[in-house]
Structures are given as structure tokens and as C-alpha cells.
Design an enzyme around this catalytic site. Sequence first.
Site, PDB file in Angstrom:
ATOM      1  CE  LYS B  54       6.763  16.601  55.759  1.00 41.46           C
ATOM      2  NZ  LYS B  54       5.962  15.367  55.628  1.00 41.46           N
ATOM      3  CD  GLN B  98       5.679  11.866  57.142  1.00 43.32           C
ATOM      4  OE1 GLN B  98       5.714  13.065  57.350  1.00 43.32           O
ATOM      5  NE2 GLN B  98       5.953  11.343  55.951  1.00 43.32           N
ATOM      6  CG  ASP B 121       0.189  16.872  54.041  1.00 43.56           C
ATOM      7  OD1 ASP B 121       0.977  17.462  53.271  1.00 43.56           O
ATOM      8  OD2 ASP B 121       0.282  15.663  54.312  1.00 43.56           O
TER       9      ASP B 121
END
Lengths: 285, 285
Positions: B54, B98, B121
Site C-alpha cells: 500500500k 491493518q 478503508d
Amino acid sequence: MSKTLILDGLRVAREIHQQTQKRAQKLREQGIVPCLATVLVGDDPASHTYVRMKGKACEKYGLSSIRIQLPTETTTEELVAKIEELNQDERVHGILLQHPVPSQIDERKAFETIALHKDVDGVTSHGYGEVSMGFGEFPSCTPAGIMAILDYYQIPIEGKHAVVIGRSPILGKPASQLLLNRNATVTVCHSRTVDLANHVSQADIIIAAVGKPRFVQGDWVKPGTVIIDAGYNKGNIGDVDYEACFSKASAITPVPGGPGPVTIAILLKHTVDAAERMLNRLVYK
Amino acid sequence: MSKTLILDGLRVAREIHQQTQKRAQKLREQGIVPCLATVLVGDDPASHTYVRMKGKACEKYGLSSIRIQLPTETTTEELVAKIEELNQDERVHGILLQHPVPSQIDERKAFETIALHKDVDGVTSHGYGEVSMGFGEFPSCTPAGIMAILDYYQIPIEGKHAVVIGRSPILGKPASQLLLNRNATVTVCHSRTVDLANHVSQADIIIAAVGKPRFVQGDWVKPGTVIIDAGYNKGNIGDVDYEACFSKASAITPVPGGPGPVTIAILLKHTVDAAERMLNRLVYK
């Protein structure tokens, strides 16, 4: 042929109200009167009736209610300001904005203004999201009422195929999420569904939330299905063709006397939940 | 027999990245560098790889990234404090936590801490609720990527029967809501579904999001179905038995090269969206 069970919403509502009344009494003994604020914009007669019914139910079961009546020409900004005032008002534990609101108002914006911890009617997107994720405090009242009916009559949900007809933000969608979180396999149908009858015919549980009188036909329903009719159309007619579906269903809600009365019972229960939480926050802070 | 169309996620991702890159360049010209903060707790090698990918993608397409690395023994409170700091940090436009996080951390609480306008996200319940209601800005990235693939290849969604296998808060559930909002009839299946093969065999569109290698069998699939494989299992194996399903599908995503690369493209796009919105707020305030 086995007998069809009539799922009596009035009976379920009565039981919920009894619990609510006891808890409201306890709160009163601690100096807190659980309070629902209802906000009504304009003079729609049906909305007036609903708001009055909710106020009366509060009175009957030991809650208080504040009734805010705003004129038909109210702007979004005025309504938002009023809701913000109620968010801040410590006497108010739950806020209900009666819908529909007049067309000049941005209804979604008004709903979204309601503070999450006072959203006892379950209309905010945040509340919906929390309910979908499995930890929401106040699911939308009619879907929560439907679950209460299923549970009262101990109708198995896990592994069953539930077909929800309708996808409104306060009925079809949250009903689908509640059923999914209880491990049903869930199909959501709506106005753009192709071959609706085929989908409905596969359901173990049908949730009719369409808003069209006698929409669900008897020959769509497989024998043994549980049918919840969440529709309320003019003249006390549901979304399900009751006569035609009755003999095929293993269980069915009548109209009136299905999810309707349970919806109000849940609204009051949520208001008491909110008051209890506020008390706990006061005690532990 | 008609040929099966391979839905090339890399191609879709490339197109999204190109647009993102142009918009990032424009923002830079106005003095704003769109910035994604990634938060990684612990030393799971796969998570490290994802975060690194990313970060590299940000660099490649004109975004900046801040990488926060916290030790395995981080507490929920420490993680929440770090996220709150990033919420306040004006240089940061998007925050990605994450997952999975180590087991002592309340992952949901950490997710919920992310500010809605930085939740690029799409992990917060509030963001999910807004997306479900049809006005959310940042749907969860993989479901948004799935929709991007379907749209890139102009696959009709309205009126189609989509069967989503899996109901996780960042994949199955939001995918079901996005498809529903595009007028698909949607069935959500999961580990407790009875007769899964029967449900899957009725799908026009299958979204496989189970996390089990080669789970969807060829004989479950009706000819002509569109298959999106959102699974990523060890050894680059999807949730779909690709060999067996290929000839039956009218279109299918490969693994790798399906929703995976598009997910990252959507993440960067959302970060640029967030930066543009922040700029607009500055300009108009």
C-alpha cells in the site's frame, strides 16, 4: 393438516410492556422519569394519530413524553435545530421524529441529526450500521418487533431461509440484518426483483414489508412457511393476502395485531433502555 | 459454446490508478499532498507485505503515506490513542488499520475510533450504515472494487440475483448492500446456510467471500453465471474452484488478478477523495 399458529402481536407487546413498566417504575424510584420526545411536523392526520398513540402508551406504562409540534412550513434547518436542542436536553432519553415529514424537508438530514444514544426509533445510519455489525443498541422498532414475535413463539431462525420483501431503511434492510445476525440465510427482494414469486416460494420465513395491500399471494407460499406481515395499508389491510395464505402457513401474523403493537412496545422499551444507560453513566462517572 | 470472459482486475485497477494519479497531481499543485496513514500492530509477515504494498502504491501514484508500526504487545488504549492522534493530524487524509490485530486488542473498538471522514478503508459501523443507506462516501474497499470490476465490464446488476457467500463486516455484508442499492436481488449465505449449493445454483452473480480454498464447486454453478472470487488463500488460491467453474461461467475473475489489485486502487482513490473534500472544506469555510 396441521393447524396454523396465529402470531399474536398484542400478546407479545403486552409482555414487553409489562417488563418496561417495571423498569420504568424502578427508574422513577431513583428519580429518573424515562422520557420520549416525539417530533411531528405538519398536520397529517395519520401521523397525529400515531404520535398520540405513542404518547398515550408512554403515560400508560410509566414513561413521560414531550410532544413537539412544528408547523407544516418548517425548514430543514429549523427541524435540525429543534432536534439538536432535544439531543442536549437531559430530561429527554429518546427522540422520535414522526415520518413522513413535509416534502421541503431533508428527512435524511433530520434523522441523521438525532444523537446515537437517543435514537430509540433506530433511524440513523450510524445506528443501522451498529445493528448490522451486531452490537447496535436500538435496532429500528418494527424489525426488532418482528424478531420479538419470532422469539416469543420460539420460531427457529438459524439456518432458515428468510425472504424479506422490501428494502426500506427502517424496515426491510434492518430486518434483513437482524435475521442474518441470527444465522438465517437471507434474500432481500424489492420492486426490481425479477420473478418475485419464485423467490418467495423458497422461503421458510417471509417478511412482507412492501406497503402494497394483499401483495403476497397464496400460491407464492410453500406449505409450512412462517409469514410476518409488516404492512399496514388503508382499511387495516396487510401486505399479505391473509385468507389465501393462512392455510398454507405454519404460522402467520394477523393485521391488525401483528408487528404494529410490538413496534410501539419496542419503542418504549428502547426509551427505558436509554434512560437506564444514562443513569449508569451518571453513577459510574 | 460461448467464450468465458476473464474479468481482469489488474486492468480495472490500472484505470482507477490513472485517474487517481491525475487528481493527486492536481491536489499537489494546490499545495496538498494526499496522505494515507497505515497502522500496523505486531509482526505478522503477511500484514507487513500488505502494508508495504500500500505504501509503494501511494508513492507510485503521487500520494504520500505515513507508516505507523506498533509493537505486538500494544493495548487497545494505546492503539485508540494513536488513531485519535491521526484523526487530529491535518496532514493525514485517510487512515488504514491493518488487520488482523493481535488478540489482546479490541479490534472493533479500534476500527470505530477512526474518524468517519478519514475512514477510507470503510471499516467503521457508521461508514457501513451510510453506504447501506446509499449515501456513504467510502464503502469498504474490496466490495467497492468488486462493483468497479462489474461496472468496467458493463455487467448488468439491476434485477439480477446476486448470491454473496460470506457475511464479514468488510466484505460479504457491504457487498450485499452495494448490490442491493444497485437493484440486484441479493441472497447472503454463510457457514450456517443449509443447502448452500442450491442457493448458489440460482445465482446470476456469485460473490465468493468465504476464505476457504476452492470452496465453490463447478457443479454448484448454473451456466452463464458471473463469478467474482474475492478469496485469497495461501498459495494464490481463491474461494472458487477456478478450473471447474471457468467453462460454466459467462465471466470470472482470476486469482490472483481479481478484486485484490482493485482493492488497493480503491483505497488510494478514497484517500484522494478525502483530500479533495478537505480542500473543499478549507476553500468554502
